[in-house]
Design a protein around this motif. Structure first.
Motif, PDB file in Angstrom:
ATOM      1  N   GLU A  86       0.830  -1.196   0.000  1.00 51.93           N
ATOM      2  CA  GLU A  86       0.000   0.000   0.000  1.00 51.93           C
ATOM      3  C   GLU A  86       0.871   1.255   0.000  1.00 51.93           C
ATOM      4  OE1 GLU A  86      -3.315   0.241  -0.328  1.00 51.93           O
ATOM      5  OE2 GLU A  86      -3.236  -1.922  -0.643  1.00 51.93           O
ATOM      6  N   PRO A  87       0.486   2.273  -0.769  1.00 55.78           N
ATOM      7  CA  PRO A  87       1.329   3.475  -0.857  1.00 55.78           C
ATOM      8  C   PRO A  87       1.535   4.182   0.467  1.00 55.78           C
ATOM      9  CG  PRO A  87      -0.795   3.811  -1.963  1.00 55.78           C
ATOM     10  CD  PRO A  87      -0.676   2.359  -1.677  1.00 55.78           C
ATOM     11  N   ASP A  88       0.485   4.249   1.317  1.00 56.72           N
ATOM     12  CA  ASP A  88       0.685   4.945   2.587  1.00 56.72           C
ATOM     13  C   ASP A  88       1.600   4.154   3.507  1.00 56.72           C
ATOM     14  OD1 ASP A  88      -1.268   2.978   3.179  1.00 56.72           O
ATOM     15  OD2 ASP A  88      -2.011   4.180   4.854  1.00 56.72           O
ATOM     16  N   ALA A  89       1.537   2.830   3.449  1.00 52.23           N
ATOM     17  CA  ALA A  89       2.439   2.007   4.261  1.00 52.23           C
ATOM     18  C   ALA A  89       3.889   2.178   3.791  1.00 52.23           C
ATOM     19  CB  ALA A  89       2.036   0.537   4.181  1.00 52.23           C
ATOM     20  N   ARG A  90       4.065   2.288   2.504  1.00 54.69           N
ATOM     21  CA  ARG A  90       5.420   2.519   1.983  1.00 54.69           C
ATOM     22  C   ARG A  90       5.953   3.871   2.425  1.00 54.69           C
ATOM     23  NH1 ARG A  90       4.729   0.109  -4.228  1.00 54.69           N
ATOM     24  NH2 ARG A  90       5.241  -2.058  -3.668  1.00 54.69           N
ATOM     25  N   LEU A  91       5.115   4.897   2.338  1.00 54.88           N
ATOM     26  CA  LEU A  91       5.570   6.230   2.735  1.00 54.88           C
ATOM     27  C   LEU A  91       5.833   6.289   4.238  1.00 54.88           C
ATOM     28  CD1 LEU A  91       6.195   8.949   1.446  1.00 54.88           C
ATOM     29  CD2 LEU A  91       3.868   9.675   1.970  1.00 54.88           C
ATOM     30  N   ARG A  92       4.988   5.626   5.024  1.00 55.28           N
ATOM     31  CA  ARG A  92       5.226   5.542   6.467  1.00 55.28           C
ATOM     32  C   ARG A  92       6.573   4.899   6.746  1.00 55.28           C
ATOM     33  NH1 ARG A  92       0.074   2.398   8.625  1.00 55.28           N
ATOM     34  NH2 ARG A  92       1.508   2.066  10.373  1.00 55.28           N
ATOM     35  N   ALA A  93       6.887   3.830   6.020  1.00 45.67           N
ATOM     36  CA  ALA A  93       8.149   3.121   6.234  1.00 45.67           C
ATOM     37  C   ALA A  93       9.342   3.975   5.803  1.00 45.67           C
ATOM     38  CB  ALA A  93       8.146   1.805   5.461  1.00 45.67           C
ATOM     39  N   ILE A  94       9.206   4.689   4.693  1.00 49.55           N
ATOM     40  CA  ILE A  94      10.294   5.555   4.214  1.00 49.55           C
ATOM     41  C   ILE A  94      10.624   6.617   5.252  1.00 49.55           C
ATOM     42  CG2 ILE A  94      10.857   7.350   2.518  1.00 49.55           C
ATOM     43  CD1 ILE A  94       9.207   5.596   0.490  1.00 49.55           C
ATOM     44  N   PHE A 191      10.979  17.434  10.732  1.00 46.33           N
ATOM     45  CA  PHE A 191      10.947  16.250   9.868  1.00 46.33           C
ATOM     46  C   PHE A 191       9.668  15.456  10.107  1.00 46.33           C
ATOM     47  CE2 PHE A 191      12.263  12.245   8.011  1.00 46.33           C
ATOM     48  CZ  PHE A 191      13.088  12.631   6.968  1.00 46.33           C
ATOM     49  N   VAL A 192       9.245  15.371  11.373  1.00 48.84           N
ATOM     50  CA  VAL A 192       7.984  14.705  11.698  1.00 48.84           C
ATOM     51  C   VAL A 192       6.829  15.426  11.017  1.00 48.84           C
ATOM     52  CG1 VAL A 192       6.428  14.023  13.560  1.00 48.84           C
ATOM     53  CG2 VAL A 192       8.897  13.914  13.907  1.00 48.84           C
ATOM     54  N   ASP A 193       6.834  16.751  11.075  1.00 47.08           N
ATOM     55  CA  ASP A 193       5.769  17.536  10.443  1.00 47.08           C
ATOM     56  C   ASP A 193       5.713  17.277   8.940  1.00 47.08           C
ATOM     57  OD1 ASP A 193       5.144  18.673  12.897  1.00 47.08           O
ATOM     58  OD2 ASP A 193       6.482  20.386  12.589  1.00 47.08           O
ATOM     59  N   ALA A 194       6.875  17.229   8.293  1.00 50.16           N
ATOM     60  CA  ALA A 194       6.925  16.986   6.853  1.00 50.16           C
ATOM     61  C   ALA A 194       6.431  15.584   6.524  1.00 50.16           C
ATOM     62  CB  ALA A 194       8.347  17.187   6.338  1.00 50.16           C
ATOM     63  N   ALA A 195       6.805  14.615   7.353  1.00 48.58           N
ATOM     64  CA  ALA A 195       6.318  13.249   7.146  1.00 48.58           C
ATOM     65  C   ALA A 195       4.802  13.211   7.176  1.00 48.58           C
ATOM     66  CB  ALA A 195       6.900  12.325   8.216  1.00 48.58           C
ATOM     67  N   ASN A 196       4.229  13.882   8.160  1.00 48.61           N
ATOM     68  CA  ASN A 196       2.777  13.872   8.296  1.00 48.61           C
ATOM     69  C   ASN A 196       2.098  14.639   7.170  1.00 48.61           C
ATOM     70  OD1 ASN A 196       3.027  12.326  10.589  1.00 48.61           O
ATOM     71  ND2 ASN A 196       2.946  14.075  11.991  1.00 48.61           N
ATOM     72  N   ALA A 197       2.742  15.707   6.690  1.00 50.39           N
ATOM     73  CA  ALA A 197       2.183  16.444   5.553  1.00 50.39           C
ATOM     74  C   ALA A 197       2.157  15.565   4.305  1.00 50.39           C
ATOM     75  CB  ALA A 197       3.001  17.704   5.289  1.00 50.39           C
ATOM     76  N   SER A 198       3.210  14.796   4.090  1.00 54.59           N
ATOM     77  CA  SER A 198       3.258  13.904   2.925  1.00 54.59           C
ATOM     78  C   SER A 198       2.206  12.815   3.028  1.00 54.59           C
ATOM     79  CB  SER A 198       4.650  13.274   2.797  1.00 54.59           C
ATOM     80  OG  SER A 198       5.595  14.229   2.384  1.00 54.59           O
ATOM     81  N   GLY A 203      -3.586  10.989   1.213  1.00 57.64           N
ATOM     82  CA  GLY A 203      -4.846  10.493   1.763  1.00 57.64           C
ATOM     83  C   GLY A 203      -4.720   9.555   2.927  1.00 57.64           C
ATOM     84  N   SER A 204      -3.544   9.495   3.558  1.00 60.51           N
ATOM     85  CA  SER A 204      -3.363   8.601   4.697  1.00 60.51           C
ATOM     86  C   SER A 204      -3.772   9.290   5.988  1.00 60.51           C
ATOM     87  CB  SER A 204      -1.892   8.165   4.803  1.00 60.51           C
ATOM     88  OG  SER A 204      -1.679   7.411   5.982  1.00 60.51           O
ATOM     89  N   ALA A 205      -4.414   8.553   6.886  1.00 55.89           N
ATOM     90  CA  ALA A 205      -4.797   9.077   8.189  1.00 55.89           C
ATOM     91  C   ALA A 205      -3.703   8.855   9.229  1.00 55.89           C
ATOM     92  CB  ALA A 205      -6.083   8.420   8.667  1.00 55.89           C
ATOM     93  N   TYR A 206      -2.662   8.116   8.868  1.00 53.82           N
ATOM     94  CA  TYR A 206      -1.594   7.816   9.828  1.00 53.82           C
ATOM     95  C   TYR A 206      -0.752   9.065  10.080  1.00 53.82           C
ATOM     96  CZ  TYR A 206       2.412   5.638  12.063  1.00 53.82           C
ATOM     97  OH  TYR A 206       3.406   5.306  12.955  1.00 53.82           O
ATOM     98  N   ARG A 207      -0.302   9.232  11.313  1.00 52.87           N
ATOM     99  CA  ARG A 207       0.595  10.327  11.650  1.00 52.87           C
ATOM    100  C   ARG A 207       1.725   9.821  12.540  1.00 52.87           C
ATOM    101  NH1 ARG A 207      -2.088  11.721   8.175  1.00 52.87           N
ATOM    102  NH2 ARG A 207      -3.454  13.537   7.972  1.00 52.87           N
ATOM    103  N   HIS A 208       2.938  10.261  12.235  1.00 53.77           N
ATOM    104  CA  HIS A 208       4.072  10.011  13.125  1.00 53.77           C
ATOM    105  C   HIS A 208       3.972  10.953  14.321  1.00 53.77           C
ATOM    106  CE1 HIS A 208       6.438   7.254  10.614  1.00 53.77           C
ATOM    107  NE2 HIS A 208       6.062   7.986   9.585  1.00 53.77           N
ATOM    108  N   ASP A 209       4.239  10.451  15.504  1.00 53.76           N
ATOM    109  CA  ASP A 209       4.154  11.262  16.719  1.00 53.76           C
ATOM    110  C   ASP A 209       5.464  11.989  16.990  1.00 53.76           C
ATOM    111  OD1 ASP A 209       1.539  10.456  17.281  1.00 53.76           O
ATOM    112  OD2 ASP A 209       2.240   8.657  18.341  1.00 53.76           O
ATOM    113  N   HIS A 210       5.335  13.181  17.593  1.00 54.05           N
ATOM    114  CA  HIS A 210       6.512  13.872  18.107  1.00 54.05           C
ATOM    115  C   HIS A 210       6.935  13.231  19.429  1.00 54.05           C
ATOM    116  CE1 HIS A 210       5.082  17.075  15.381  1.00 54.05           C
ATOM    117  NE2 HIS A 210       6.331  17.460  15.359  1.00 54.05           N
TER     118      HIS A 210
END
Length: 216
Positions: A86-94, A191-198, A203-210
């Motif tokens: 899934e694209p959002d899972a890939r981006l989360r992993a990156i 960097f966390v903010d940029a990850a979440n913006a991407s 269309g992903s609801a996942y967010r990396h936490d600070h």
């Protein structure tokens, strides 16, 4: 698969140690601030050994850029695409892989150092066209990965209103900005903010936490 260091010829091990050492020094300091004598001492070789593998310091810079590109592909993008569909899972992993490395460095040095490829090229690009070309080729491959991710997100209906090349370029620019903002702030927070913006962009609801202490 790369040959384990213990099974590599001695010359290859020595050359790789010189490059890994140079990559770390150039990243944390700068190309021009690192003398060849210092590089030799840090790599635990004599200066003549360095010149046996590299004709000059400029050739080391180009080889370091190539090495960094190989590390980024093998350590970040290839696993993300191999282990997830899934694209959002890939981006989360990156972003997760890069963020873990950034946080490790921050814990050790209380600083961040930005993108090693961009930093080296910003310093040397005008005087070393070969380095600029090498880095441009590496960034083009990364953008191709992000474009593929964008194409998959569009195909799944997770996002609309974009072409995959345009969305891939935007994801690439956000990634560049993530490293710059984090470097300027000397904290992984931007960097966390940029990850979440991407992630939101595709269309992903996942967010990396600070983490506590990171700039929010």
């Amino acid at each position: 698969m790369p040959t384990p260091p213990s099974k590599q010829p001695k010359a290859a091990v020595t050359r790789n140690r010189i490059l890994e050492t140079a990559a770390a020094l150039f990243w944390r300091r700068s190309f021009h601030s690192v003398a060849m004598d210092e590089l030799a001492q840090a790599a635990e070789v004599n200066k003549a050994t360095i010149y046996r593998y590299f004709p000059d310091k400029a050739s080391i810079a180009v080889a370091v850029a190539r090495l960094n590109g190989e590390h980024i592909e093998a350590g970040v993008f290839a696993p993300a695409f191999a282990n997830h569909t899934e694209p959002d899972a890939r981006l989360r992993a990156i972003y997760g892989s890069m963020l873990a490395n950034l946080r490790s460095i921050y814990t050790q040095d209380e600083d961040t150092y930005g993108c090693p490829l961009a930093g080296l090229t910003l310093e040397l690009g005008r005087e070393m066209p070969e380095l600029r070309r090498e880095t441009a080729a590496i960034f083009a491959k990364i953008e191709q990965r992000l474009q593929q991710l964008a194409e998959d997100a569009l195909a799944r209906g997770a996002v609309s209103g974009w072409t995959s090349p345009a969305l891939g370029r935007l994801l690439m620019q956000i990634l560049h900005g993530a490293f710059v903002s984090s470097r300027l702030a000397a904290t992984p927070g931007p960097f966390v903010d940029a990850a979440n913006a991407s992630l939101a962009l595709i269309g992903s609801a996942y967010r990396h936490d600070h983490l506590p202490g990171e700039n929010q």
